[in-house]
Design a protein around this motif. Structure first.
Motif, PDB file in Angstrom:
ATOM      1  N   ARG A  10     -38.663   7.961  33.757  1.00 30.54           N
ATOM      2  CA  ARG A  10     -39.981   8.258  34.307  1.00 30.54           C
ATOM      3  C   ARG A  10     -40.073   8.024  35.804  1.00 30.54           C
ATOM      4  O   ARG A  10     -41.008   7.420  36.305  1.00 30.54           O
ATOM      5  CB  ARG A  10     -41.061   7.457  33.573  1.00 30.54           C
TER       6      ARG A  10
ATOM      7  N   ALA B 283     -45.307   5.947  35.093  1.00 30.23           N
ATOM      8  CA  ALA B 283     -44.241   6.438  35.958  1.00 30.23           C
ATOM      9  C   ALA B 283     -43.907   5.426  37.047  1.00 30.23           C
ATOM     10  O   ALA B 283     -44.747   4.626  37.458  1.00 30.23           O
ATOM     11  CB  ALA B 283     -44.652   7.754  36.601  1.00 30.23           C
TER      12      ALA B 283
ATOM     13  N   VAL C  49     -45.116  12.967  32.745  1.00 33.68           N
ATOM     14  CA  VAL C  49     -44.536  11.620  32.681  1.00 33.68           C
ATOM     15  C   VAL C  49     -44.078  11.304  31.262  1.00 33.68           C
ATOM     16  O   VAL C  49     -42.974  10.784  31.043  1.00 33.68           O
ATOM     17  CB  VAL C  49     -45.549  10.568  33.176  1.00 33.68           C
TER      18      VAL C  49
END
Length: 247
Positions: A6, A29, A87
Motif C-alpha cells: 500500500r 496507505a 489502496v
C-alpha cells in the motif's frame, strides 16, 4: 501472506491533492515517493504528464490513477472515495484493483525534428504553420505502408488520452484506450478530409518550404520543423492507467 504494501504517491498541488493524501492515509496507505510507489495518483494534467514520463523509464512502472476532467480520469469530487478502493486493491500478490481496469497507455517519442533532441508526448504531437491561416503541405506515412499528401494548416498525432482534445477539435476520431493513435490533418484544403487510426508509428514530412511549421508537443511549442525531413513519431513505452469501470 505478507501485509499489504500500500505504498501510494500523490502528485499535484492544491486542495484536491491534499484531500486525496488525507483519504489515502485514512485508508491505510503509506505515502511514498513516486519511484517507491505501488500506484500513483496524478491530480491534474501537469501531474499526469510528469507521472507518465517518469514511469516510462522505470523497470516496473506503477499504475497511474488520473484525477481530472478527461474521459480517462476520476472526477475530483469522487477522487477521495475512489482512492480508498485503490489502496484496498494494492497488495503483494495481485495486480488487480477492484472497480478499475488497467489500460496500457502509449507514450510517444518524437525524433528527427532537425535539432537532435528526442521529445516525449503523453497526449499529442502537432505540426502547425507558424502564421495563422497559412497552408503548408504534409506527407503522412503510417507504419503499415499507407501514406497521403495533404495540404492543410497542420497535422496532429494523438494518443487515446489526447484524442478528445486538439485532434477531436480538428475533426478526428475519439479513440478508446488501447485503440491506436488518431492522425488528423488540421483545417485541410479539401471538402472530404481523411483521418486515420494508426496501430503503429507515424512519419510526418513538411513538403513545402514557403511556410515555417512549428512542432508542438503536449501543447508546448518545441521548435520549427525542417522541410523535407521526416519526423518519426513512435510508441516509446506504455504505462498502465487505472480506468474506473462502469458502476
Amino acid at each position: 501472506m505478507s501485509e499489504p504494501t500500500r505504498g501510494l504517491a500523490v502528485l499535484g498541488d492544491g486542495d484536491p491533492a491534499a484531500a486525496i493524501r488525507s483519504a489515502a492515509t485514512a485508508a491505510g496507505a503509506r505515502l511514498v515517493d513516486r519511484s517507491a510507489a505501488d500506484a500513483v495518483v496524478a491530480v491534474g494534467d501537469a501531474a499526469l504528464r510528469e507521472a507518465m514520463r517518469a514511469a516510462a523509464s522505470d523497470a516496473r512502472p506503477a499504475p497511474v490513477l488520473p484525477v481530472g476532467g478527461g474521459r480517462h480520469a476520476v472526477d475530483p469530487d469522487r477522487a477521495t472515495e475512489r482512492v480508498a478502493t485503490v489502496v484496498d486493491g494494492l497488495d503483494d500478490t495481485s495486480d488487480a484493483v477492484e472497480g478499475f481496469s488497467r489500460v496500457g497507455h502509449p507514450l510517444l517519442a518524437v525524433d528527427d525534428a532537425g535539432d537532435g533532441e528526442r521529445r516525449v508526448a503523453v497526449a499529442d504531437v502537432a505540426f502547425v504553420t507558424a502564421a495563422p491561416a497559412r497552408i503548408s503541405e504534409f506527407e503522412i506515412a503510417l507504419d503499415d505502408g499507407e501514406s497521403a499528401s495533404v495540404r492543410a494548416d497542420g497535422a496532429v498525432v494523438a494518443t487515446p488520452f489526447g484524442s478528445d482534445g486538439y485532434a477531436a477539435a480538428a475533426g478526428g476520431p475519439v479513440v478508446s484506450p488501447g485503440g491506436g493513435l488518431a492522425v488528423v490533418p488540421v483545417s485541410p484544403f479539401t471538402t472530404r478530409p481523411d483521418t486515420w487510426v494508426a496501430s503503429g508509428g507515424v512519419r510526418v514530412t513538411v513538403e513545402r518550404e514557403e511556410e515555417p511549421v512549428a512542432l508542438v508537443v503536449d501543447g508546448t511549442r518545441r521548435g520549427t520543423v525542417e522541410p523535407h525531413r521526416a519526423v518519426a513519431i513512435e510508441v516509446a513505452a506504455r504505462v498502465d492507467l487505472l480506468a474506473p469501470t462502469a458502476e
